[in-house]
Enzyme design. Structure first.
Site, short mmCIF file in Angstrom:
data_model
loop_
_atom_site.label_atom_id
_atom_site.label_comp_id
_atom_site.label_asym_id
_atom_site.label_seq_id
_atom_site.Cartn_x
_atom_site.Cartn_y
_atom_site.Cartn_z
N LYS A 1 -12.87 -1.67 6.23
CA LYS A 1 -12.13 -2.66 7.01
C LYS A 1 -12.60 -2.67 8.46
O LYS A 1 -13.07 -3.68 8.94
CB LYS A 1 -10.64 -2.42 6.90
N ASP B 1 -1.85 6.55 6.39
CA ASP B 1 -2.94 5.72 5.87
C ASP B 1 -3.37 4.78 7.00
O ASP B 1 -2.61 3.90 7.41
CB ASP B 1 -2.43 4.92 4.66
N TRP C 1 0.82 -1.22 0.00
CA TRP C 1 0.00 0.00 0.00
C TRP C 1 0.85 1.26 0.00
O TRP C 1 0.50 2.25 -0.63
CB TRP C 1 -1.00 0.00 1.15
C1 PLP Z 1 -7.65 -1.39 1.49
C2 PLP Z 1 -6.54 -0.42 1.61
C3 PLP Z 1 -6.36 0.61 0.69
C4 PLP Z 1 -7.26 0.79 -0.52
O1 PLP Z 1 -8.51 1.17 -0.12
P1 PLP Z 1 -9.67 1.49 -1.20
O2 PLP Z 1 -10.79 1.91 -0.31
O3 PLP Z 1 -9.93 0.22 -1.94
O4 PLP Z 1 -9.19 2.57 -2.07
C5 PLP Z 1 -5.33 1.50 0.89
N1 PLP Z 1 -4.51 1.38 1.94
C6 PLP Z 1 -4.64 0.39 2.85
C7 PLP Z 1 -3.69 0.30 4.00
C8 PLP Z 1 -5.65 -0.54 2.71
O5 PLP Z 1 -5.80 -1.53 3.61
#
Ligand code: PLP
Length: 379
Positions: free
Chosen positions: A211, A187, A103
């Site tokens: 999540k 993030d 990521w």
């Molecule tokens: C799932 C995830 C993403 C991507 O998220 P989207 O909502 O599909 O754009 C980005 N960073 C992390 C750490 C993730 O777990």
């Protein structure tokens, strides 16, 4: 209703059953309004009341001080990979990133389209951590060696690498890094509200809701207002108005139609967290689940983990079998026991158990039972 399976998917992921039940009960008639939340105008007083409550509950669970704001946006964390540079790069267009895995790499590659990206640190190469050989992207580079440009517009990290299973347990100290004025951006897609986090360590924290917070469609951006007011005068030319943080903030996240149902669902999840005892209770449960699973994996010579012990994620646990041919029977047996989505991401292979807030202890216990049975079967 028959017992629900335990869904170990990385996201979208398991939701508390009581949340789903509430949503089902509310479906046709929300609080006597005679209609579904999905059908309500976002400008009406009924929906606005719900929206304010979700914002307020989120603030309270985050323990957010008054100078921090929450933006509800769309496009997922992936859109933020572009929107962060577009909004924050400023005139010198310098941004620093730390690469800890899949990521982070996505964030970095997107940012390169907009500015001068410098890698302050990277775990892309194998390394030795605490005397042990660590493969690429299984550790957090030693912060003593991070090289952050003091005039950078921000430093970006990924708090929890959902695919690699690498989580920060200590946040970078910008003062110690010799970059006290560089805002820290994180993030937090896959560990928001999994444990109490001092948000004031960050200028901006963002992620998708699917999540730990609810369902896809809602993106949260938590930011220090001074970041946009004082530091970032305006986004780069070409930034769509709907993605201009200043506009979203000015319009209380209603510059255009927000993802109304996803916000409602996040509201139910936040109420559920509160009813469980809040974020501290989430942490206690997540710690217990992680100790159970890592404990079982460590005690076995059959199963392997790779992530450095001081960077092990409580949310996502990748692990491996001794022989490629064993994955299919492992996954098939797991499925038969109602243990779903344990296949690892193709980028790292193997298996992965994602255990967000909604995964009950019983799910992890059932996984441990299967781990023991499968290991014995192979002996
Ligand atoms: C799932 C995830 C993403 C991507 O998220 P989207 O909502 O599909 O754009 C980005 N960073 C992390 C750490 C993730 O777990």
């Amino acid at each position: 209703m028959s017992a629900r399976p335990f869904n170990f998917a990385a996201g979208p992921s398991m939701l508390p059953e009581s949340v789903l039940q509430r949503a089902a009960d509310d479906m046709l008639n929300w609080h006597g309004s005679g209609m579904s939340v999905m059908e309500m105008t976002h400008r009406g007083s009924v929906y606005l009341g719900l929206f304010e409550k979700v914002m307020g509950d989120f603030r309270r669970l985050l323990n957010l001080p008054a100078d921090y704001k929450i933006l509800f946006m769309q496009g997922g964390a992936t859109a933020q990979n572009a929107l962060i540079p577009l909004n924050l790069l400023g005139a010198n267009r310098k941004a620093d990133y730390v690469n800890t895995g899949h990521w982070s790499t996505k964030s970095i590659n997107e940012a390169k389209q907009y500015g001068d990206v410098h890698l302050a640190a990277s775990a892309q190469a194998a390394s030795v951590v605490n005397g042990l050989d660590q493969p690429a992207f299984t550790y957090i580079p030693d912060m003593a060696n991070w090289d952050v440009r003091p005039d950078s517009s921000y430093l970006h990290i990924c708090g929890n690498e959902t695919i690699g299973g690498v989580e920060y347990w200590q946040w970078p100290d910008m003062q110690a890094l010799g970059a006290p004025d560089v805002p820290l951006v994180v993030d937090m897609s896959s560990h928001i509200l999994s444990r109490p986090i001092d948000v004031t360590r960050f200028a901006l924290a963002y992620g998708g809701a699917q999540k730990n917070l609810g369902i896809s469609g809602l993106t949260f951006v938590i930011l220090n207002e001074a970041l946009i007011r004082d530091r970032i005068k305006k986004p780069l030319p070409g930034c769509p108005t709907v993605f201009d943080y200043r506009k979203v903030l000015e319009n209380d996240s209603m510059f255009n139609t927000p993802p109304t149902y996803a916000i409602y669902l996040t509201g139910l999840v936040l109420e559920w967290i509160e009813a469980q005892g809040g974020v501290a209770a989430m942490e206690a449960k997540n710690r217990q689940k992680a100790e159970m699973l890592y404990g079982a994996l460590d005690a076995s010579i059959f199963y392997r983990t790779r992530v450095a012990k001081n960077a092990r994620s409580f949310m996502n646990v990748p692990f491996y079998l001794p022989d490629e041919r064993l994955y299919e029977p492992f996954l098939k047996g797991a499925q038969e026991r109602g243990l779903l989505n344990l296949k690892g991401h193709k980028a790292v292979g193997g298996l992965r158990a994602s255990m967000y807030n909604a995964m009950p202890i019983e799910g992890v216990r059932a996984l441990l039972d299967w781990l023991a049975v499968f290991e014995k079967e192979q002996a």
